[in-house]
Design a protein around this motif. Sequence first.
Motif, PDB file in Angstrom:
ATOM      1  N   SER A  80       0.844  -1.188   0.000  1.00 38.19           N
ATOM      2  CA  SER A  80       0.000   0.000   0.000  1.00 38.19           C
ATOM      3  C   SER A  80       0.882   1.240   0.000  1.00 38.19           C
ATOM      4  O   SER A  80       2.035   1.195   0.447  1.00 38.19           O
ATOM      5  N   SER A 101     -10.271   2.911   2.253  1.00 33.24           N
ATOM      6  CA  SER A 101     -10.361   1.883   3.292  1.00 33.24           C
ATOM      7  C   SER A 101     -11.767   1.844   3.860  1.00 33.24           C
ATOM      8  O   SER A 101     -12.576   2.756   3.647  1.00 33.24           O
ATOM      9  N   ALA A 112     -14.080   1.864   0.617  1.00 32.83           N
ATOM     10  CA  ALA A 112     -13.066   1.290  -0.262  1.00 32.83           C
ATOM     11  C   ALA A 112     -13.666   0.866  -1.595  1.00 32.83           C
ATOM     12  O   ALA A 112     -14.816   0.433  -1.672  1.00 32.83           O
TER      13      ALA A 112
END
Length: 115
Positions: A50, A99, A103
């Motif tokens: 990420s 998130s 997301a």
Amino acid sequence: QVQLVESGGGLVQAGGSLRLSCAASTSISSINPMGWYRQAPGKQRELVASITSYGRINYANSVKGRFTISRDNAKNTVYLQMNSLKPEDTAVYYCNAGSGIFASWGQGTQVTVSS
């Protein structure tokens, strides 16, 4: 919700390289994090890498030193450079934006590494 389209998957021999791309339908400059996940048959989806817009990067231990994640906010694209590929890297790779309940996910791209 942002639409994500992955590309770049395929079949490669062990030790080879692939570069995955994730093109977003909207600006990603304020979306944090952007990431890559993978899911192998019979296994749970797992985080591969990420990246945030302010440079924070995380890698799964299994890919550290072999994979590199990057983002180009001007092109609304996130990349995953995968080197020294191993058969255990075989999976469907998914792009992820944001998130939690906000997301977004791409449709996935298959990566197959032959021994």
